[in-house]
Design a protein around this motif. Structure first.
Motif, mmCIF file in Angstrom:
data_model
loop_
_atom_site.group_PDB
_atom_site.id
_atom_site.type_symbol
_atom_site.label_atom_id
_atom_site.label_comp_id
_atom_site.label_asym_id
_atom_site.label_seq_id
_atom_site.Cartn_x
_atom_site.Cartn_y
_atom_site.Cartn_z
ATOM 1 N N SER A 82 1.137 -1.819 -0.457
ATOM 2 C CA SER A 82 -0.286 0.348 0.024
ATOM 3 C C SER A 82 0.474 1.235 -0.425
ATOM 4 O O SER A 82 0.415 1.708 -1.029
ATOM 5 N N LEU A 83 2.358 1.376 0.522
ATOM 6 C CA LEU A 83 3.502 2.353 0.752
ATOM 7 C C LEU A 83 3.464 2.762 -0.256
ATOM 8 O O LEU A 83 3.811 4.203 -0.977
ATOM 9 N N PHE A 84 4.100 1.260 -1.459
ATOM 10 C CA PHE A 84 4.625 2.245 -1.917
ATOM 11 C C PHE A 84 3.371 2.804 -3.978
ATOM 12 O O PHE A 84 3.752 2.796 -4.601
ATOM 13 N N LEU A 85 2.198 1.676 -3.328
ATOM 14 C CA LEU A 85 0.827 2.158 -4.830
ATOM 15 C C LEU A 85 0.813 3.301 -4.340
ATOM 16 O O LEU A 85 -0.560 3.877 -5.321
ATOM 17 N N TRP A 86 0.006 3.785 -2.800
ATOM 18 C CA TRP A 86 -0.675 4.774 -2.698
ATOM 19 C C TRP A 86 0.299 5.741 -3.838
ATOM 20 O O TRP A 86 1.318 6.084 -4.079
ATOM 21 N N ARG A 87 -0.683 7.042 -4.010
ATOM 22 C CA ARG A 87 -0.675 8.003 -4.632
ATOM 23 C C ARG A 87 0.843 9.148 -4.542
ATOM 24 O O ARG A 87 1.515 9.385 -5.110
ATOM 25 N N SER A 88 1.481 8.771 -3.025
ATOM 26 C CA SER A 88 2.062 9.863 -2.699
ATOM 27 C C SER A 88 3.707 8.616 -2.156
ATOM 28 O O SER A 88 4.682 8.998 -2.258
ATOM 29 N N GLY A 89 2.880 7.567 -2.550
ATOM 30 C CA GLY A 89 4.239 6.347 -2.988
ATOM 31 C C GLY A 89 5.558 6.699 -3.817
ATOM 32 O O GLY A 89 4.938 6.945 -5.189
ATOM 33 N N PRO A 90 5.932 5.356 -3.896
ATOM 34 C CA PRO A 90 7.437 5.301 -5.335
ATOM 35 C C PRO A 90 6.536 5.027 -6.413
ATOM 36 O O PRO A 90 6.702 5.398 -7.976
ATOM 37 N N LEU A 91 4.857 4.261 -6.426
ATOM 38 C CA LEU A 91 4.782 3.414 -7.714
ATOM 39 C C LEU A 91 3.353 4.467 -7.873
ATOM 40 O O LEU A 91 2.825 3.735 -8.578
ATOM 41 N N GLY A 92 3.113 5.407 -7.061
ATOM 42 C CA GLY A 92 1.694 5.653 -6.658
ATOM 43 C C GLY A 92 1.258 7.115 -8.334
ATOM 44 O O GLY A 92 0.476 6.301 -8.312
ATOM 45 N N ASP A 93 2.105 6.778 -9.485
ATOM 46 C CA ASP A 93 1.340 7.971 -10.607
ATOM 47 C C ASP A 93 1.465 5.873 -12.000
ATOM 48 O O ASP A 93 0.221 6.271 -12.091
ATOM 49 N N LEU A 94 1.350 4.798 -10.947
ATOM 50 C CA LEU A 94 0.898 4.038 -12.325
ATOM 51 C C LEU A 94 -0.826 3.333 -11.484
ATOM 52 O O LEU A 94 -1.357 2.657 -12.764
ATOM 53 N N ASP A 95 -0.962 4.100 -10.106
ATOM 54 C CA ASP A 95 -2.619 3.832 -10.313
ATOM 55 C C ASP A 95 -2.995 2.230 -10.076
ATOM 56 O O ASP A 95 -3.874 2.212 -10.881
ATOM 57 N N LEU A 96 -2.360 1.758 -9.483
ATOM 58 C CA LEU A 96 -2.602 0.579 -9.176
ATOM 59 C C LEU A 96 -3.032 -0.005 -7.755
ATOM 60 O O LEU A 96 -3.647 -0.651 -7.924
ATOM 61 N N MET A 97 -3.843 1.015 -7.102
ATOM 62 C CA MET A 97 -4.268 1.037 -5.475
ATOM 63 C C MET A 97 -5.623 0.259 -6.001
ATOM 64 O O MET A 97 -6.295 0.802 -6.716
ATOM 65 N N TYR A 98 -6.152 -0.097 -5.427
ATOM 66 C CA TYR A 98 -7.830 -0.743 -5.905
ATOM 67 C C TYR A 98 -7.753 -1.048 -6.947
ATOM 68 O O TYR A 98 -9.010 -0.908 -7.070
ATOM 69 N N THR A 99 -6.679 -2.464 -6.930
ATOM 70 C CA THR A 99 -7.226 -2.980 -8.880
ATOM 71 C C THR A 99 -6.715 -4.660 -8.206
ATOM 72 O O THR A 99 -5.938 -4.578 -7.498
ATOM 73 N N THR A 100 -7.420 -5.134 -9.435
ATOM 74 C CA THR A 100 -6.868 -6.843 -9.171
ATOM 75 C C THR A 100 -4.678 -6.961 -9.155
ATOM 76 O O THR A 100 -5.099 -7.845 -8.352
ATOM 77 N N THR A 101 -4.521 -6.338 -10.149
ATOM 78 C CA THR A 101 -2.917 -5.911 -10.187
ATOM 79 C C THR A 101 -2.880 -5.931 -8.513
ATOM 80 O O THR A 101 -1.578 -6.763 -8.271
ATOM 81 N N ALA A 102 -2.781 -5.152 -7.704
ATOM 82 C CA ALA A 102 -2.260 -4.231 -6.494
ATOM 83 C C ALA A 102 -2.502 -6.083 -5.524
ATOM 84 O O ALA A 102 -1.159 -6.849 -4.956
ATOM 85 N N MET A 103 -3.875 -6.600 -5.788
ATOM 86 C CA MET A 103 -3.911 -7.549 -4.828
ATOM 87 C C MET A 103 -3.038 -8.753 -5.940
ATOM 88 O O MET A 103 -2.899 -9.771 -4.817
ATOM 89 N N ILE A 104 -2.598 -8.455 -6.820
ATOM 90 C CA ILE A 104 -1.618 -9.583 -7.332
ATOM 91 C C ILE A 104 -0.670 -9.522 -6.537
ATOM 92 O O ILE A 104 -0.073 -11.155 -6.719
#
Length: 232
Positions: A82-104
Motif C-alpha cells: 500500500s505504501l508503495f502504491l499510494w499516490r504519494s508512494g514511489p509507484l503511485g503514478d501507476l494508479d494500481l491501488m485498489y485494483t486486481t493487479t495490486a492484489m496479485i
C-alpha cells in the motif's frame, strides 16, 4: 449449529441458481489467487533449485530470508505494498491501488517465499550425486535441472499447494490493497468479512462453504497430479 446447516443449504442454493454476485466473486478469487500462485511458482521454483544446488557467499543469509518470508504476516505485506502504491508512494503514478493487479502483487509476495522454501527442501532431499551423474552422462545443465525437478515433483507440488492455500485464504492484504470493492476487487474471503459485518451469518457461512469447496477441489487435483505415475 443452525447457522452451519443453513449456510450449507444457502451455498447449494447460490450455486444451483448461479447467483451473479457469487459467480463474480468466485471468478475474481480464482483469477487473483491463480495468477499470484503461477507467478510465485515461476519465480520460487528456480530460486529453490538454485539455493539447493549452488554454493556461494551469503547463501545461508539468503536462505534465512526465504525462511523468514514463509512466515511473513500478510497484513504487513499489504501495508508495505500500500505504501508503495499510494499516490504519494514511489509507484503511485501507476494508479494500481485498489485494483486486481495490486492484489496479485501482494499475494505473490506472500506465496513466493513459501514456494521457494518448499522447493529448496524438495530439491535438497534428492541424492546430491544424481545431478553429477546426469551431467556425466551427457545431459546439459538445463536437462539435468529439468530431470531433478521431475524427480522432486512430490515436494514441488506440495510447494504449489502450500502457496496456493496461503493466498486463497488470505484476507488482510487483499482488503488493504484491493479495497474489497464489489464487482471489482471483492474475493471470497473479503466477502465473508463483509457479510459478517452486516450480520448475514448464513450468507457468510455459505460463502465459506464455497471457498472450502473450491480450495479442496484444486488441492485434490494437484494431489492426483502429484501421485500420477505417468509423471515419472
Amino acid at each position: 449449529m443452525d447457522t452451519i446447516i443453513d449456510g450449507a443449504n444457502k451455498a447449494l442454493e447460490l450455486l444451483i441458481s448461479g447467483d451473479r454476485n457469487v459467480i463474480e466473486v468466485m471468478t475474481m478469487t480464482l483469477l487473483v489467487s491463480g495468477v499470484a500462485t503461477t507467478i510465485s511458482v515461476l519465480l520460487g521454483v528456480p530460486l529453490g533449485l538454485w539455493l539447493a544446488l549452488e554454493d556461494f557467499f551469503g547463501k545461508s543469509v539468503l536462505n534465512s530470508v526465504v525462511n523468514f518470508g514463509m512466515g511473513l504476516p500478510p497484513v504487513v505485506v499489504g501495508l508495505v505494498v500500500s505504501l508503495f502504491l499510494w499516490r504519494s508512494g514511489p509507484l503511485g503514478d501507476l494508479d494500481l491501488m485498489y485494483t486486481t493487479t495490486a492484489m496479485i502483487i501482494a499475494q505473490t509476495i506472500i506465496a513466493f517465499p513459501i514456494v521457494a522454501g518448499f522447493s529448496f527442501a524438495a530439491i535438497l532431499s534428492i541424492n546430491p550425486k544424481l545431478r553429477w551423474q546426469l551431467l556425466s552422462m551427457g545431459a546439459t545443465p538445463w536437462q539435468a535441472h529439468w530431470l531433478l525437478i521431475k524427480e522432486a515433483r512430490l515436494g514441488l507440488i506440495a510447494a504449489i499447494i502450500a502457496g496456493f492455500g496461503r493466498v486463497i485464504s488470505e484476507v488482510g492484504a487483499s482488503m488493504m490493497v484491493g479495497g474489497n470493492i464489489k464487482g471489482q476487487t471483492r474475493v471470497l474471503t473479503t466477502a465473508i468479512v463483509t457479510e459478517v459485518e452486516k450480520g448475514n451469518f448464513d450468507v457468510a457461512m455459505a460463502i465459506a462453504y464455497i471457498l472450502l469447496f473450491i480450495t479442496y477441489s484444486i488441492v485434490v487435483s494437484l494431489t492426483i497430479l502429484q501421485h500420477d505415475k505417468k509423471m515419472l
